[in-house]
Design a protein around this motif. Sequence first.
Motif, PDB file in Angstrom:
ATOM      1  N   LEU A  61       1.849  13.305   1.346  1.00  0.00           N
ATOM      2  CA  LEU A  61       1.674  13.698   2.744  1.00  0.00           C
ATOM      3  C   LEU A  61       2.253  15.077   3.028  1.00  0.00           C
ATOM      4  O   LEU A  61       1.790  15.771   3.928  1.00  0.00           O
ATOM      5  N   GLY A  62       3.284  15.472   2.294  1.00  0.00           N
ATOM      6  CA  GLY A  62       3.883  16.782   2.509  1.00  0.00           C
ATOM      7  C   GLY A  62       4.715  16.858   3.776  1.00  0.00           C
ATOM      8  O   GLY A  62       4.968  17.934   4.287  1.00  0.00           O
ATOM      9  N   LEU A  63       5.148  15.713   4.294  1.00  0.00           N
ATOM     10  CA  LEU A  63       5.995  15.664   5.489  1.00  0.00           C
ATOM     11  C   LEU A  63       7.394  15.252   5.084  1.00  0.00           C
ATOM     12  O   LEU A  63       7.605  14.705   4.008  1.00  0.00           O
ATOM     13  N   GLU A  64       8.355  15.504   5.962  1.00  0.00           N
ATOM     14  CA  GLU A  64       9.718  15.083   5.692  1.00  0.00           C
ATOM     15  C   GLU A  64      10.386  14.614   6.980  1.00  0.00           C
ATOM     16  O   GLU A  64       9.925  14.900   8.072  1.00  0.00           O
ATOM     17  N   GLY A  65      11.463  13.883   6.828  1.00  0.00           N
ATOM     18  CA  GLY A  65      12.306  13.476   7.945  1.00  0.00           C
ATOM     19  C   GLY A  65      11.596  12.697   9.021  1.00  0.00           C
ATOM     20  O   GLY A  65      10.893  11.719   8.761  1.00  0.00           O
ATOM     21  N   ASP A  66      11.755  13.160  10.267  1.00  0.00           N
ATOM     22  CA  ASP A  66      11.228  12.442  11.429  1.00  0.00           C
ATOM     23  C   ASP A  66       9.707  12.412  11.456  1.00  0.00           C
ATOM     24  O   ASP A  66       9.110  11.438  11.908  1.00  0.00           O
ATOM     25  N   ALA A  67       9.057  13.472  10.986  1.00  0.00           N
ATOM     26  CA  ALA A  67       7.594  13.506  10.984  1.00  0.00           C
ATOM     27  C   ALA A  67       7.032  12.419  10.065  1.00  0.00           C
ATOM     28  O   ALA A  67       6.065  11.735  10.419  1.00  0.00           O
ATOM     29  N   LEU A  68       7.648  12.243   8.907  1.00  0.00           N
ATOM     30  CA  LEU A  68       7.207  11.212   7.969  1.00  0.00           C
ATOM     31  C   LEU A  68       7.481   9.819   8.530  1.00  0.00           C
ATOM     32  O   LEU A  68       6.647   8.926   8.422  1.00  0.00           O
ATOM     33  N   THR A  69       8.623   9.637   9.165  1.00  0.00           N
ATOM     34  CA  THR A  69       8.968   8.346   9.766  1.00  0.00           C
ATOM     35  C   THR A  69       8.010   7.997  10.898  1.00  0.00           C
ATOM     36  O   THR A  69       7.579   6.851  11.031  1.00  0.00           O
ATOM     37  N   THR A  70       7.653   8.981  11.703  1.00  0.00           N
ATOM     38  CA  THR A  70       6.723   8.754  12.811  1.00  0.00           C
ATOM     39  C   THR A  70       5.344   8.371  12.296  1.00  0.00           C
ATOM     40  O   THR A  70       4.705   7.453  12.817  1.00  0.00           O
TER      41      THR A  70
ATOM     42  N   THR B 201       0.851  -1.170   0.000  1.00  0.00           N
ATOM     43  CA  THR B 201       0.000   0.000   0.000  1.00  0.00           C
ATOM     44  C   THR B 201       0.893   1.228   0.000  1.00  0.00           C
ATOM     45  O   THR B 201       1.753   1.368   0.876  1.00  0.00           O
ATOM     46  N   LEU B 202       0.702   2.110  -0.979  1.00  0.00           N
ATOM     47  CA  LEU B 202       1.504   3.325  -1.101  1.00  0.00           C
ATOM     48  C   LEU B 202       0.705   4.522  -0.633  1.00  0.00           C
ATOM     49  O   LEU B 202      -0.470   4.669  -0.982  1.00  0.00           O
ATOM     50  N   VAL B 203       1.338   5.392   0.153  1.00  0.00           N
ATOM     51  CA  VAL B 203       0.711   6.623   0.633  1.00  0.00           C
ATOM     52  C   VAL B 203       1.562   7.773   0.116  1.00  0.00           C
ATOM     53  O   VAL B 203       2.702   7.947   0.536  1.00  0.00           O
ATOM     54  N   LYS B 204       0.991   8.572  -0.797  1.00  0.00           N
ATOM     55  CA  LYS B 204       1.734   9.662  -1.440  1.00  0.00           C
ATOM     56  C   LYS B 204       1.074  11.004  -1.132  1.00  0.00           C
ATOM     57  O   LYS B 204      -0.127  11.070  -0.897  1.00  0.00           O
TER      58      LYS B 204
ATOM     59  N   GLY C 119       6.902  -2.198   6.721  1.00  0.00           N
ATOM     60  CA  GLY C 119       6.915  -1.219   5.646  1.00  0.00           C
ATOM     61  C   GLY C 119       8.137  -0.340   5.729  1.00  0.00           C
ATOM     62  O   GLY C 119       9.044  -0.577   6.531  1.00  0.00           O
ATOM     63  N   THR C 120       8.150   0.712   4.899  1.00  0.00           N
ATOM     64  CA  THR C 120       9.292   1.609   4.834  1.00  0.00           C
ATOM     65  C   THR C 120       8.861   2.958   4.278  1.00  0.00           C
ATOM     66  O   THR C 120       7.725   3.121   3.835  1.00  0.00           O
ATOM     67  N   VAL C 121       9.812   3.893   4.291  1.00  0.00           N
ATOM     68  CA  VAL C 121       9.623   5.190   3.653  1.00  0.00           C
ATOM     69  C   VAL C 121      10.691   5.310   2.574  1.00  0.00           C
ATOM     70  O   VAL C 121      11.882   5.180   2.861  1.00  0.00           O
ATOM     71  N   LYS C 122      10.269   5.533   1.323  1.00  0.00           N
ATOM     72  CA  LYS C 122      11.198   5.695   0.210  1.00  0.00           C
ATOM     73  C   LYS C 122      10.809   6.932  -0.577  1.00  0.00           C
ATOM     74  O   LYS C 122       9.686   7.021  -1.065  1.00  0.00           O
ATOM     75  N   ASP C 123      11.731   7.874  -0.693  1.00  0.00           N
ATOM     76  CA  ASP C 123      11.527   9.090  -1.491  1.00  0.00           C
ATOM     77  C   ASP C 123      10.242   9.825  -1.126  1.00  0.00           C
ATOM     78  O   ASP C 123       9.510  10.290  -1.992  1.00  0.00           O
ATOM     79  N   GLY C 124       9.937   9.918   0.144  1.00  0.00           N
ATOM     80  CA  GLY C 124       8.761  10.655   0.603  1.00  0.00           C
ATOM     81  C   GLY C 124       7.456   9.902   0.464  1.00  0.00           C
ATOM     82  O   GLY C 124       6.390  10.466   0.686  1.00  0.00           O
ATOM     83  N   VAL C 125       7.510   8.620   0.083  1.00  0.00           N
ATOM     84  CA  VAL C 125       6.319   7.791  -0.073  1.00  0.00           C
ATOM     85  C   VAL C 125       6.360   6.707   0.993  1.00  0.00           C
ATOM     86  O   VAL C 125       7.362   6.012   1.147  1.00  0.00           O
ATOM     87  N   VAL C 126       5.254   6.556   1.726  1.00  0.00           N
ATOM     88  CA  VAL C 126       5.168   5.506   2.748  1.00  0.00           C
ATOM     89  C   VAL C 126       4.689   4.233   2.074  1.00  0.00           C
ATOM     90  O   VAL C 126       3.682   4.241   1.364  1.00  0.00           O
ATOM     91  N   GLU C 127       5.413   3.131   2.289  1.00  0.00           N
ATOM     92  CA  GLU C 127       5.038   1.822   1.764  1.00  0.00           C
ATOM     93  C   GLU C 127       4.714   0.909   2.935  1.00  0.00           C
ATOM     94  O   GLU C 127       5.547   0.708   3.806  1.00  0.00           O
ATOM     95  N   VAL C 128       3.495   0.371   2.940  1.00  0.00           N
ATOM     96  CA  VAL C 128       3.072  -0.573   3.976  1.00  0.00           C
ATOM     97  C   VAL C 128       2.871  -1.916   3.288  1.00  0.00           C
ATOM     98  O   VAL C 128       2.156  -2.005   2.283  1.00  0.00           O
ATOM     99  N   GLN C 129       3.474  -2.960   3.816  1.00  0.00           N
ATOM    100  CA  GLN C 129       3.393  -4.278   3.200  1.00  0.00           C
ATOM    101  C   GLN C 129       1.971  -4.821   3.284  1.00  0.00           C
ATOM    102  O   GLN C 129       1.353  -4.793   4.344  1.00  0.00           O
TER     103      GLN C 129
END
Length: 126
Positions: free
Chosen positions: A71-80, A66-69, A93-103
């Motif tokens: 969000l307009g967040l960066e760094g620690d806020a996006l990771t949280t 599942t991709l979440v694009k 999941g992970t964060v790649k290039d500002g996109v959250v990926e949930v398995q």
Amino acid sequence: MHPPRSPSPSPASSLVYSTDSGRMCPQCRQPMAQCACNTAAVVSVSADGIVRVSRETKGRAGKGVTLVKGLGLEGDALTTLAKALKATCGSGGTVKDGVVEVQGDHCDKVIAWLAAKGWKVKRAGC
């Protein structure tokens, strides 16, 4: 007899890994932890302010994520936020290039969670 070697490396043969520093940035030749080349590319800001949630299997051997694009967040806020989404879905999941990926296919859960937190969310793709 071999031809003489050139004293400086060409850009095509730049250093990509060092045993001392790990992965190296090909543009600035600094360790990835100290690289400032792609910091502007990390921010994923949607022009219309809407978060888009989609499911994708491309390049993952048939495994869906599942991709979440947007969000307009960066760094620690996006990771949280990614960590909270993964906990909500009970998945990795992970964060790649500002996109959250949930398995896995968790589009409905992610949309409901983001909407409850006040985000404007749309389902993209399927």
